[in-house]
Design a protein around this motif. Structure first.
Motif, PDB file in Angstrom:
ATOM      1  N   ASP A   7       0.897  -1.151   0.000  1.00  0.00           N
ATOM      2  CA  ASP A   7       0.000   0.000   0.000  1.00  0.00           C
ATOM      3  C   ASP A   7       0.941   1.208   0.000  1.00  0.00           C
ATOM      4  O   ASP A   7       1.499   1.568   1.032  1.00  0.00           O
ATOM      5  CB  ASP A   7      -0.884  -0.029   1.244  1.00  0.00           C
ATOM      6  CG  ASP A   7      -1.832   1.139   1.341  1.00  0.00           C
ATOM      7  OD1 ASP A   7      -1.989   1.887   0.352  1.00  0.00           O
ATOM      8  OD2 ASP A   7      -2.409   1.321   2.432  1.00  0.00           O
ATOM      9  N   ASP A  54      -9.660   5.228  -0.853  1.00  0.00           N
ATOM     10  CA  ASP A  54      -9.589   3.778  -0.655  1.00  0.00           C
ATOM     11  C   ASP A  54      -9.545   2.939  -1.933  1.00  0.00           C
ATOM     12  O   ASP A  54      -9.749   1.725  -1.879  1.00  0.00           O
ATOM     13  CB  ASP A  54     -10.741   3.300   0.239  1.00  0.00           C
ATOM     14  CG  ASP A  54     -10.737   3.973   1.593  1.00  0.00           C
ATOM     15  OD1 ASP A  54      -9.634   4.256   2.109  1.00  0.00           O
ATOM     16  OD2 ASP A  54     -11.825   4.232   2.129  1.00  0.00           O
ATOM     17  N   ASP A  57      -6.662   0.583  -1.577  1.00  0.00           N
ATOM     18  CA  ASP A  57      -6.994  -0.407  -0.550  1.00  0.00           C
ATOM     19  C   ASP A  57      -7.921  -1.482  -1.109  1.00  0.00           C
ATOM     20  O   ASP A  57      -7.715  -2.680  -0.875  1.00  0.00           O
ATOM     21  CB  ASP A  57      -7.674   0.267   0.644  1.00  0.00           C
ATOM     22  CG  ASP A  57      -6.769   1.265   1.349  1.00  0.00           C
ATOM     23  OD1 ASP A  57      -5.573   1.353   0.989  1.00  0.00           O
ATOM     24  OD2 ASP A  57      -7.264   1.953   2.257  1.00  0.00           O
ATOM     25  N   ALA A  61      -7.141  -5.490  -1.342  1.00  0.00           N
ATOM     26  CA  ALA A  61      -8.016  -6.410  -0.609  1.00  0.00           C
ATOM     27  C   ALA A  61      -8.712  -7.400  -1.541  1.00  0.00           C
ATOM     28  O   ALA A  61      -8.942  -8.554  -1.157  1.00  0.00           O
ATOM     29  CB  ALA A  61      -9.048  -5.623   0.192  1.00  0.00           C
ATOM     30  N   THR A  72       1.147  -2.461   4.949  1.00  0.00           N
ATOM     31  CA  THR A  72       0.280  -1.290   5.041  1.00  0.00           C
ATOM     32  C   THR A  72       0.274  -0.741   6.456  1.00  0.00           C
ATOM     33  O   THR A  72       0.518  -1.471   7.411  1.00  0.00           O
ATOM     34  CB  THR A  72      -1.172  -1.623   4.623  1.00  0.00           C
ATOM     35  OG1 THR A  72      -1.939  -0.423   4.593  1.00  0.00           O
ATOM     36  CG2 THR A  72      -1.829  -2.618   5.554  1.00  0.00           C
ATOM     37  N   ASP A  74      -2.552   1.030   7.115  1.00  0.00           N
ATOM     38  CA  ASP A  74      -3.986   1.281   7.126  1.00  0.00           C
ATOM     39  C   ASP A  74      -4.692   0.119   7.842  1.00  0.00           C
ATOM     40  O   ASP A  74      -4.738  -0.996   7.307  1.00  0.00           O
ATOM     41  CB  ASP A  74      -4.467   1.419   5.676  1.00  0.00           C
ATOM     42  CG  ASP A  74      -5.917   1.783   5.569  1.00  0.00           C
ATOM     43  OD1 ASP A  74      -6.767   0.968   5.998  1.00  0.00           O
ATOM     44  OD2 ASP A  74      -6.224   2.857   5.040  1.00  0.00           O
ATOM     45  N   LEU A  77      -7.715  -1.634   6.008  1.00  0.00           N
ATOM     46  CA  LEU A  77      -7.196  -2.484   4.931  1.00  0.00           C
ATOM     47  C   LEU A  77      -6.571  -3.735   5.525  1.00  0.00           C
ATOM     48  O   LEU A  77      -6.785  -4.839   5.021  1.00  0.00           O
ATOM     49  CB  LEU A  77      -6.171  -1.730   4.079  1.00  0.00           C
ATOM     50  CG  LEU A  77      -5.409  -2.601   3.065  1.00  0.00           C
ATOM     51  CD1 LEU A  77      -6.355  -3.269   2.078  1.00  0.00           C
ATOM     52  CD2 LEU A  77      -4.370  -1.760   2.338  1.00  0.00           C
ATOM     53  N   LYS A  80      -9.191  -6.297   6.338  1.00  0.00           N
ATOM     54  CA  LYS A  80      -9.707  -6.989   5.153  1.00  0.00           C
ATOM     55  C   LYS A  80      -8.721  -8.029   4.649  1.00  0.00           C
ATOM     56  O   LYS A  80      -9.113  -9.130   4.253  1.00  0.00           O
ATOM     57  CB  LYS A  80     -10.015  -5.974   4.043  1.00  0.00           C
ATOM     58  CG  LYS A  80     -11.180  -5.073   4.358  1.00  0.00           C
ATOM     59  CD  LYS A  80     -11.337  -3.992   3.306  1.00  0.00           C
ATOM     60  CE  LYS A  80     -12.381  -2.981   3.736  1.00  0.00           C
ATOM     61  NZ  LYS A  80     -12.363  -1.785   2.906  1.00  0.00           N
ATOM     62  N   CYS A  81      -7.446  -7.695   4.666  1.00  0.00           N
ATOM     63  CA  CYS A  81      -6.418  -8.614   4.167  1.00  0.00           C
ATOM     64  C   CYS A  81      -6.230  -9.797   5.102  1.00  0.00           C
ATOM     65  O   CYS A  81      -6.073 -10.936   4.648  1.00  0.00           O
ATOM     66  CB  CYS A  81      -5.104  -7.869   3.953  1.00  0.00           C
ATOM     67  SG  CYS A  81      -5.207  -6.597   2.674  1.00  0.00           S
TER      68      CYS A  81
END
Length: 153
Positions: A7, A54, A57, A61, A72, A74, A77, A80-81
Motif C-alpha cells: 500500500d 480507498d 486499498d 483487498a 500497510t 492502514d 485495509l 480486510k487482508c
C-alpha cells in the motif's frame, strides 16, 4: 507463488521490500493513485488505481489471499487482508493477525473519537520512523515471506 502487495501511500519501506522481493524472486505490486517513480526491476509492478478514497486499498483487498504478504499502515485495509488469509505487516514490522486485528480496529476508532472530541485540535502525529523500525520491518518481512510460502503449499 507468493506476492508482496505494498500500500504505497506514505510507505517508508518500499525500497527495502523491493530488495527482499528481488532476493526471493517474488512478484511485488506497489499500489497507488500515482505520483511514484516506477522501478525498472522486473519483479516490481506499479499498479495505478483510479483517484478516490480507498481505491488502492480495495484493489489490494480484492486480490490478496492466503500465501501473500501485504505491507500497510492502514488498519481497515489490514483487517480486510487478514480476513483473506494474507499475512499483513505494518511499516515498522509489527504483524496484524487474526488475534490482534479486532483490538487494533477498536483502538483506531477510540483514537479517532478522542481526536474529534479535542476542541483545540492539538495532538501528536506519532513518533518518527527510525532505523530500528526499518530493521524490524526487514526481519519481519523475511519471517512472513517464509511463512506465506508455506501457506501456499
Amino acid at each position: 507463488m507468493t506476492v508482496i502487495y505494498i500500500d504505497a501511500d506514505a510507505c517508508p519501506v518500499k525500497a527495502e521490500a523491493e530488495r527482499v522481493a528481488t532476493r526471493h524472486r517474488l512478484a511485488m505490486k506497489i499500489v497507488s493513485n500515482g505520483g511514484l517513480r516506477p522501478s525498472q526491476n522486473p519483479f516490481i509492478e506499479h499498479v495505478i488505481v483510479a483517484e478516490g478514497p480507498d481505491e488502492a486499498d480495495m484493489w489490494i483487498a480484492d486480490r490478496c489471499g492466503k500465501g501473500d504478504v501485504v505491507v500497510t499502515g492502514d488498519i481497515p485495509l489490514a483487517a480486510k487482508c487478514v480476513a483473506t488469509g494474507a499475512r499483513v505487516l505494518r511499516h515498522n514490522g509489527e504483524a496484524f493477525t487474526p488475534a490482534n486485528i479486532g483490538q487494533q480496529l477498536a483502538m483506531r476508532d477510540l483514537m479517532a473519537d478522542l481526536r474529534a472530541a479535542n476542541p483545540l485540535g492539538a495532538g501528536g502525529g506519532g513518533r518518527g520512523f527510525t532505523k530500528a523500525d526499518r530493521s524490524r520491518f526487514l526481519e519481519a518481512l523475511e519471517r512472513e515471506i517464509r511463512a506465506a510460502q508455506k501457506d501456499k503449499t
